[in-house]
Design an enzyme around this catalytic site. Structure first.
Site, PDB file in Angstrom:
ATOM      1  CD  GLU A   1      -1.714  -2.457   1.315  1.00 33.15           C
ATOM      2  OE1 GLU A   1      -2.510  -3.356   1.003  1.00 33.15           O
ATOM      3  OE2 GLU A   1      -0.589  -2.691   1.844  1.00 33.15           O
TER       4      GLU A   1
ATOM      5  CG  HIS B   1     -12.315  -8.013   4.812  1.00 37.36           C
ATOM      6  ND1 HIS B   1     -11.559  -8.914   5.510  1.00 37.36           N
ATOM      7  CD2 HIS B   1     -11.798  -7.972   3.563  1.00 37.36           C
ATOM      8  CE1 HIS B   1     -10.629  -9.431   4.715  1.00 37.36           C
ATOM      9  NE2 HIS B   1     -10.742  -8.859   3.533  1.00 37.36           N
TER      10      HIS B   1
END
Length: 723
Positions: free
Chosen positions: A452, A522
């Site tokens: 990321e 999530h």
């Protein structure tokens, strides 16, 4: 002084050992000029140290011992043609590229006229669009992925035929421009160094890594930082990476090696790494005392390798300068630096009210009416989902602006292009980018490594080179490795350079819970950590048409934007909308009044907009109707306080509903502003409905207990309305 490199595994090295050393092309005046820059850099260090002790400046960190390799690097590359990502030891490089001692000293004293930062950054953070000297920051290692992104931008812009169309310090794409990124040896321990090498080697990018190895990271010796004690040996497994090792205290040998490495990169054969062994005759900075960890014997060895001493001895020994000429040159430089220091000290510091300038673009205002356009929907159009209208916006914008590149994890249809005729294509985990690679090609739509910080750092570099990156972080839950780039780089880029540099980019990421199985990794929210950061916009739409219009604004504005896409809302039927046309935009900082009423104000965003509507409808059906203004913020930063103010002054009661944890969440800021600015208009305490101060569990019973439900909202509405 210089000796041929005694490695014969490379033909070019072998030939250079058999012929005249490359530095022999340098004339006497070149050697003197190199020494002048080196001595000027050291004199600036000494002058700043004296000024710090006199309280005339406020911080000092030196480049002493690094001068030789940096002057060689500056001579081997071209200012205003190549691109430079530096770190705090690179004073001699900045001078060689064209910054003046006076300009450097303006930064030392924090003057408003400091051309690098306008007095906003510590000294030794040099920047210049004219020289392509990209504004650096203090965190070590964040420059690597940015430099890779810039090199990537050179290649992609060239392939895309964007010469003259880029939005950067140089709109032209020169056929042989390259990137130099500098670092100390300690910083090679950072993960982003390895991410950057991976991408540079994998993509065979035109980038040169210069490791200035002085043997220490403050007090930590190289063998503690680096396995085996040699970074050049450690990276030898990277394919397509040309590696050189050099005595970086020898300016002539350094010049030979740097020119060879630059030629390699400029020829299109991929990246290079030069491992330069330098010395650090001074403390790490003025807050450090190296005598606490270096014995006198080691300090004496370092002093013997000091390039200012050894190169001066060489110039006299070889008859380039007479001893008295050398002393005259040194005295001349000292006088010039002293005069420059006095002039710089006399210059005013920045005005206190200038702190608000260049937080955001002063040229493009995404909150203005220029971004408020009418939807041109087909009255017979079929309503479609958030996913579809996000995809439509990306497609429209990529057709409109050839500078846009879209990348991230799994965003392409298929990285192996030969499979595109055989497979349907991925196009993102949620299909938001489906079909875009097929239409725009793999140069503009491509997958990234699963890293990321690499994604966001490369986006910065792509933006610096003038492209318009739209990057994707697959899940908000995994954005945290990139938080360093967001907080210390993306958000500060324009401000810390006093408006001379910018990195307009969009980072899209999925957000939030209500997934029935998403669990804690999530289902995360946490917008407040980004809205808390000045310099970037944070957007969170709740329906398809808003998502389309706000994403278009994000792409067309001139600032960095974090665009939050709530996963639960991607394919709901209640928030579908008709395609509003290729130019539909919604200004940032403009909330939507979803429902209108007089009893209370409900402020919310994201998935709680529909849950709040359901709560109001449920109360109505139960015979307990409450008339409420329901505000969908849409834009979290900037925040539409005008709409909030108008509503609260009408209803006098406020419920703030948000999905994040209650404590220190985004709604806490809203509540604080209301208490501060509208206290006299409130007839009841401000009420918050939020997630719990826990985590989201996998079992539905746990998830439902953690997240605010319709019944929770309805109960709070009744309590507040009847208080």
């Amino acid at each position: 002084m210089a000796t041929p490199i005694d490695q014969t595994d490379d033909l070019e090295r072998a030939l250079s050992a058999l012929t005249r050393p490359e530095w022999r092309d340098l004339q006497a005046e070149d050697l003197i000029a190199m020494y002048r820059v080196m001595y000027t850099a050291r004199t600036l260090d000494d002058r700043e140290i004296a000024m710090k002790r006199q309280n005339r400046i406020f911080f000092q960190i030196s480049g002493a011992g690094h001068e030789a390799i940096l002057v060689a690097a500056g001579r081997a590359l071209r200012a205003g043609h190549d691109w430079f990502f530096t770190y705090y030891r690179d004073r001699a490089l900045a001078l060689e590229l064209g910054l003046t001692p006076y300009e450097i000293l303006l930064g030392s004293v924090g003057a408003a006229e400091d051309p690098s930062t306008g007095g906003r950054q510590m000294p030794a953070h040099y920047g210049s669009p004219r020289l392509h000297l990209v504004t650096p920051s203090s965190p070590t290692g964040t420059q690597f992925n940015q430099a890779v992104g810039c090199a990537e931008g050179i290649v992609r812009a060239r392939v895309m035929g964007l010469d003259g169309q880029l939005d950067s310090a140089s709109t032209n794409v020169e056929p042989d421009e390259i990137v130099l990124v500098c670092t100390g040896d300690g910083t090679t321990s950072e993960g982003e160094f390895w991410e950057a090498l991976n991408s540079a080697s994998n993509l065979e990018l035109p980038i040169l890594f210069l490791v200035e190895d002085n043997g220490y990271a403050i007090s930590v010796p190289v063998e503690v930082n680096t396995a085996g004690g040699s970074i050049s040996k450690l990276v030898q497994g990277f394919p397509n990476l040309h590696i050189e090792e050099v005595d970086g205290t020898d300016p002539l040998e350094s010049y030979v090696v740097m020119r060879r490495a630059v030629r390699h990169v400029r020829s299109g054969r991929g990246p290079a790494l030069v491992h330069a062994h330098v010395t650090r005759p001074y403390n790490h900075s003025m807050s450090d005392d190296e005598r606490l960890y270096k014995p006198e014997s080691e300090r004496e060895l370092e002093a013997a390798r000091d390039p200012l001493t050894t190169f001066a001895d060489y110039l006299v020994r070889e008859g380039v300068l007479e001893a008295d000429e050398l002393e005259s040159l040194k005295a001349e430089i000292k006088d010039e630096v002293a005069d420059d220091a006095d002039r710089a000290t006399a210059r005013p510091q920045p005005s206190p009210d200038s702190i608000y300038t260049h937080v955001y673009s002063s040229d493009v205002d995404p909150t203005s009416s220029a971004f408020e356009t009418e939807a041109r929907s087909d009255p017979d159009g079929t309503p479609t989902t958030v996913v579809d209208l996000l995809n439509a916006c990306l497609r429209d914008e990529m057709r409109r602006d050839p500078r846009i590149v879209l990348f991230g994890e799994d965003v392409a249809d298929a990285s192996r292009e030969e499979y595109l005729e055989e497979v349907k294509g991925k196009g993102g985990v949620f299909k938001v980018t489906y079909g875009l690679q097929r239409e725009f090609g793999s140069v503009r739509v491509f997958n990234s490594p699963l890293a990321e910080a690499n994604i966001v750092g490369r986006a910065v570099g792509l933006a610096v080179r003038g492209l318009k990156p739209v990057a994707e972080i697959q899940f908000f839950d995994y954005i945290w490795p990139a938080y360093h780039q967001f907080r210390n780089e993306v958000a500060t880029f324009r401000w810390r350079s006093n408006g001379t540099w910018k990195c307009p980019l969009v980072v899209r990421t999925t957000y939030g819970g209500y997934l029935a199985g998403g669990a804690m990794y999530h289902s995360q929210t946490g917008a407040s950590l980004f809205t808390h950061t000045p310099g970037m916009h944070v957007i969170c739409p709740s329906n398809a048409v808003d998502a389309n219009g706000l994403l278009r604004t994000a792409i067309r504005c001139d600032d960095p934007v974090l665009f939050l896409e709530h996963k639960h809302l991607y394919r709901q039927t209640y928030n579908k909308g008709v395609y509003p046309g290729p130019d539909y935009m919604i200004p940032f900082g403009k909330a939507a009044l979803v429902e209108e009423g007089d009893d209370l104000t409900i402020i919310t965003y994201g998935a709680l907009v529909e849950r709040t509507r359901k709560a109001l409808a449920r109360l109505d059906r139960a015979g307990e109707p409450v008339s409420a203004d329901l505000l969908d913020l849409r834009s979290l930063n900037p925040l539409d306080m005008d709409a909030i103010r108008r509503s609260v002054m009408k209803t006098n009661r406020v419920l703030v509903a948000y999905e994040d944890a209650k404590s220190w969440g985004f709604g806490a800021e809203i509540s604080a502003r209301l208490a501060d600015e509208l206290f006299e208009w409130l007839d009841a305490p401000i009420r918050r409905i939020t997630a719990t101060d826990t985590f989201i569990g996998y079992a539905p019973s746990l998830e439902n207990a953690s997240l605010p439900q319709v019944d929770d909202i309805a109960e709070a509405i009744i309590e507040l309305a009847t208080w």
